[in-house]
Design a protein around this motif. Sequence first.
Motif, PDB file in Angstrom:
ATOM      1  N   ARG A   1      -3.777   7.485  -0.114  1.00 26.15           N
ATOM      2  CA  ARG A   1      -3.705   8.588  -1.071  1.00 26.15           C
ATOM      3  C   ARG A   1      -4.671   9.718  -0.679  1.00 26.15           C
ATOM      4  O   ARG A   1      -4.352  10.907  -0.855  1.00 26.15           O
ATOM      5  CB  ARG A   1      -4.003   8.092  -2.481  1.00 26.15           C
ATOM      6  CG  ARG A   1      -2.902   7.199  -3.042  1.00 26.15           C
ATOM      7  CD  ARG A   1      -3.161   6.829  -4.498  1.00 26.15           C
ATOM      8  NE  ARG A   1      -3.209   8.006  -5.349  1.00 26.15           N
ATOM      9  CZ  ARG A   1      -2.144   8.637  -5.823  1.00 26.15           C
ATOM     10  NH1 ARG A   1      -0.919   8.225  -5.499  1.00 26.15           N
ATOM     11  NH2 ARG A   1      -2.283   9.691  -6.614  1.00 26.15           N
TER      12      ARG A   1
ATOM     13  N   GLY B   1       2.411   1.663  -3.347  1.00 28.98           N
ATOM     14  CA  GLY B   1       1.405   2.015  -4.337  1.00 28.98           C
ATOM     15  C   GLY B   1       0.785   3.377  -4.145  1.00 28.98           C
ATOM     16  O   GLY B   1       0.005   3.820  -4.992  1.00 28.98           O
ATOM     17  N   ALA B   2       1.075   4.049  -3.032  1.00 30.69           N
ATOM     18  CA  ALA B   2       0.461   5.346  -2.763  1.00 30.69           C
ATOM     19  C   ALA B   2       1.455   6.480  -2.622  1.00 30.69           C
ATOM     20  O   ALA B   2       1.104   7.638  -2.892  1.00 30.69           O
ATOM     21  CB  ALA B   2      -0.382   5.262  -1.488  1.00 30.69           C
TER      22      ALA B   2
ATOM     23  N   ALA C   1       0.824  -1.204   0.000  1.00 34.15           N
ATOM     24  CA  ALA C   1       0.000   0.000   0.000  1.00 34.15           C
ATOM     25  C   ALA C   1       0.861   1.258   0.000  1.00 34.15           C
ATOM     26  O   ALA C   1       0.561   2.231  -0.713  1.00 34.15           O
ATOM     27  CB  ALA C   1      -0.925  -0.005   1.212  1.00 34.15           C
TER      28      ALA C   1
ATOM     29  N   ARG D   1       3.840   3.232  -8.665  1.00 37.85           N
ATOM     30  CA  ARG D   1       2.443   3.111  -8.234  1.00 37.85           C
ATOM     31  C   ARG D   1       1.631   2.291  -9.225  1.00 37.85           C
ATOM     32  O   ARG D   1       0.843   1.422  -8.839  1.00 37.85           O
ATOM     33  CB  ARG D   1       1.813   4.502  -8.076  1.00 37.85           C
ATOM     34  CG  ARG D   1       2.419   5.353  -6.987  1.00 37.85           C
ATOM     35  CD  ARG D   1       1.469   6.469  -6.578  1.00 37.85           C
ATOM     36  NE  ARG D   1       1.067   7.286  -7.727  1.00 37.85           N
ATOM     37  CZ  ARG D   1       1.673   8.410  -8.106  1.00 37.85           C
ATOM     38  NH1 ARG D   1       2.740   8.834  -7.422  1.00 37.85           N
ATOM     39  NH2 ARG D   1       1.236   9.097  -9.129  1.00 37.85           N
TER      40      ARG D   1
ATOM     41  N   ALA E   1      -3.647  -4.301   0.922  1.00 36.70           N
ATOM     42  CA  ALA E   1      -3.035  -3.282   0.071  1.00 36.70           C
ATOM     43  C   ALA E   1      -4.075  -2.624  -0.829  1.00 36.70           C
ATOM     44  O   ALA E   1      -4.081  -1.401  -1.009  1.00 36.70           O
ATOM     45  CB  ALA E   1      -1.927  -3.905  -0.768  1.00 36.70           C
ATOM     46  N   ARG E   2      -4.975  -3.420  -1.395  1.00 33.82           N
ATOM     47  CA  ARG E   2      -5.983  -2.868  -2.305  1.00 33.82           C
ATOM     48  C   ARG E   2      -6.915  -1.903  -1.587  1.00 33.82           C
ATOM     49  O   ARG E   2      -7.284  -0.848  -2.133  1.00 33.82           O
ATOM     50  CB  ARG E   2      -6.804  -4.002  -2.916  1.00 33.82           C
ATOM     51  CG  ARG E   2      -7.805  -3.526  -3.960  1.00 33.82           C
ATOM     52  CD  ARG E   2      -8.745  -4.617  -4.370  1.00 33.82           C
ATOM     53  NE  ARG E   2      -9.599  -5.037  -3.259  1.00 33.82           N
ATOM     54  CZ  ARG E   2     -10.645  -5.861  -3.384  1.00 33.82           C
ATOM     55  NH1 ARG E   2     -10.940  -6.360  -4.557  1.00 33.82           N
ATOM     56  NH2 ARG E   2     -11.359  -6.192  -2.328  1.00 33.82           N
TER      57      ARG E   2
ATOM     58  N   ARG F   1      -4.566   1.288   0.074  1.00 40.47           N
ATOM     59  CA  ARG F   1      -3.888   2.196  -0.861  1.00 40.47           C
ATOM     60  C   ARG F   1      -4.702   3.455  -1.170  1.00 40.47           C
ATOM     61  O   ARG F   1      -4.178   4.573  -1.033  1.00 40.47           O
ATOM     62  CB  ARG F   1      -3.534   1.447  -2.139  1.00 40.47           C
ATOM     63  CG  ARG F   1      -2.919   2.312  -3.234  1.00 40.47           C
ATOM     64  CD  ARG F   1      -2.533   1.462  -4.436  1.00 40.47           C
ATOM     65  NE  ARG F   1      -2.148   2.272  -5.555  1.00 40.47           N
ATOM     66  CZ  ARG F   1      -2.981   2.744  -6.484  1.00 40.47           C
ATOM     67  NH1 ARG F   1      -4.281   2.456  -6.375  1.00 40.47           N
ATOM     68  NH2 ARG F   1      -2.550   3.489  -7.476  1.00 40.47           N
TER      69      ARG F   1
END
Length: 289
Positions: free
Chosen positions: A162, A100-101, A97, A108, A154-155, A158
């Motif tokens: 953000r 990805g953020a 996460a 990302r 994580a999904r 994330r």
Amino acid sequence: MMPRWAARLWSTTTGRFGLIVVAVIVVTALVSLVWTPFDPQDSDVRNRWAVPSWPHLLGTDDTGRDILSLIMAGARTTVFVSIGAGLVATVGGIALAALGALTVRWVRETIAVLVDILIAFPVLIIAMMISAVWGGSLWVVIWAVGIGFGVNIARVTRPELRRVQQSDFVLAGRASGLTPGQSLMRHLLPNVAPVFIVQLSWSMAVAVLAEAGLSYLGFGASVVEPSWGILLADLQRYIGVHPLSVIWPGLAITITVLALNLLGDGLREATDPTLRHRAAEVHTPGVVA
């Protein structure tokens, strides 16, 4: 003095039930390390299929083993797997996460694609694939569930990271000289904790189910390790003639999974201020015209 979130957790019925049941299971697992009513692997053929009574409070199985002792010993495996899978899911999920953020665009986007690919594989399928290569063991269950739910964490986490990243207090912290790592630990993770806690409780609940299911199928714990899944597999062959014996391991699995889910819901309500504000609005009586 009890922290506020703990007091709020205890004040909810679901949170109180989940906390009590999980605490009982953990205490049972710890007690079983030093004491059980009988040796879980000690067979007594003369007392096979004893009905629940003293001294076998839950009866015995087809070889005369005490079912209560087997369930107490199996609690150790359940606690070990659920905590292990939770730790793997936590570390992996937060790492994915954060990458990805909080990183550059190409990183990302790569993480987002990787998460979308991994999330397409069910946890049990991942565990069976790993078991086919390295053999069945508790570590297979821990890593499979940890990786599978780490991706789920994580999904979900994330986009929350953000969103919080654009908040004024986070921007002010950066302006004051906080590094990205310090900002993550001080500001970002505490504000996404309610969402993360629910996903973590689900991962631990699924770890209990996965361990029982994989052990039942022969992909989880070995036959020499105490496991509710193995006990269920051993007893289900006699369900037609001794149905009561199958109830106990199945009931232990069901109550444990339910308690973990309810505890996660209770923790979310106790730590998420938006839910408390909504609840207050719902319970506030309107003005009668």
